[in-house]
Design a protein around this motif. Structure first.
Motif, PDB file in Angstrom:
ATOM      1  N   GLU A   1       0.804  -1.225   0.000  1.00  0.00           N
ATOM      2  CA  GLU A   1       0.000   0.000   0.000  1.00  0.00           C
ATOM      3  C   GLU A   1       0.837   1.275   0.000  1.00  0.00           C
ATOM      4  N   ARG A   2       2.149   1.169   0.148  1.00  0.00           N
ATOM      5  CA  ARG A   2       3.118   2.269   0.185  1.00  0.00           C
ATOM      6  C   ARG A   2       3.105   3.059   1.483  1.00  0.00           C
ATOM      7  N   SER A   3       2.042   3.015   2.246  1.00  0.00           N
ATOM      8  CA  SER A   3       2.006   3.611   3.576  1.00  0.00           C
ATOM      9  C   SER A   3       0.795   3.057   4.312  1.00  0.00           C
ATOM     10  N   TRP A   4       0.809   3.192   5.633  1.00  0.00           N
ATOM     11  CA  TRP A   4      -0.292   2.682   6.457  1.00  0.00           C
ATOM     12  C   TRP A   4      -0.477   3.661   7.598  1.00  0.00           C
ATOM     13  N   LEU A   5      -1.693   4.147   7.788  1.00  0.00           N
ATOM     14  CA  LEU A   5      -2.004   5.227   8.716  1.00  0.00           C
ATOM     15  C   LEU A   5      -2.733   4.705   9.947  1.00  0.00           C
ATOM     16  N   PHE A   6      -2.332   5.189  11.130  1.00  0.00           N
ATOM     17  CA  PHE A   6      -3.056   4.874  12.359  1.00  0.00           C
ATOM     18  C   PHE A   6      -2.953   6.045  13.323  1.00  0.00           C
ATOM     19  N   THR A   7      -3.790   6.026  14.360  1.00  0.00           N
ATOM     20  CA  THR A   7      -3.864   7.132  15.312  1.00  0.00           C
ATOM     21  C   THR A   7      -3.480   6.662  16.701  1.00  0.00           C
ATOM     22  N   VAL A   8      -2.723   7.508  17.404  1.00  0.00           N
ATOM     23  CA  VAL A   8      -2.292   7.240  18.774  1.00  0.00           C
ATOM     24  C   VAL A   8      -2.640   8.438  19.649  1.00  0.00           C
TER      25      VAL A   8
ATOM     26  N   GLY B   1      -5.078  10.437   4.233  1.00  0.00           N
ATOM     27  CA  GLY B   1      -6.090   9.397   4.313  1.00  0.00           C
ATOM     28  C   GLY B   1      -6.155   8.513   3.091  1.00  0.00           C
ATOM     29  N   THR B   2      -5.408   8.871   2.072  1.00  0.00           N
ATOM     30  CA  THR B   2      -5.384   8.068   0.847  1.00  0.00           C
ATOM     31  C   THR B   2      -3.995   7.519   0.563  1.00  0.00           C
ATOM     32  N   GLY B   3      -3.126   7.549   1.549  1.00  0.00           N
ATOM     33  CA  GLY B   3      -1.752   7.075   1.388  1.00  0.00           C
ATOM     34  C   GLY B   3      -0.799   8.230   1.197  1.00  0.00           C
TER      35      GLY B   3
END
Length: 138
Positions: A16-23, A59-61
């Motif tokens: 996916e070239r990147s992966w987003l998460f929240t902390v 949000g889209t990479g």
């Protein structure tokens, strides 16, 4: 080291070239984090350009090219492995890192300074209710 939280796989980040998460950080503030491919592995960075706090992944990479993360606002380019930028408005700065551990193909959050909240960006989670109590609409 505190609790390990499994996030995703190395294969998913590379596909996916990147992966987003929240902390949540040590001050109680929400932060977005991106996982990006790095020479066969994965690195984790706070999802903000060092120049103007522009989100690198909206949000889209994250925009990626030749092992680098590109800021969508001014085009500064950060090395995905070191987080260092040597050009543009963010030159001579380094992205803030978040500690992760790769075990086999699994990626774990292992940074004691943050607490995992959810996959995706800050606005993707439902843990704090509405951002506004206003009843006005435009």
């Amino acid at each position: 080291m505190g609790v390990r939280m499994r996030l995703t796989t190395v294969e998913t980040v590379h596909d996916e070239r990147s992966w987003l998460f929240t902390v949540r950080d040590q001050y109680g503030e929400k932060e977005e984090v991106i996982l990006v491919p790095c020479e066969g592995g994965v690195e984790a960075w706070i999802n903000r350009c060092t120049h103007e706090s522009q989100r690198l992944d909206t949000g889209t990479g994250a925009a990626m090219r030749d092992g680098s993360i590109i800021c969508p606002k001014h085009g500064s380019i950060f090395d995905s492995c070191s987080g260092y930028c040597d050009n543009g408005n963010a030159a001579e700065t380094t992205l803030s890192s978040v500690e992760i551990t790769v075990d086999g193909d699994d990626v774990y959050l292992t940074d004691d300074a943050v607490t995992y909240l959810h996959d995706g960006g800050i606005d993707d989670g439902d843990d704090d209710g509405p951002a506004s109590t206003s009843h006005l609409s435009f």
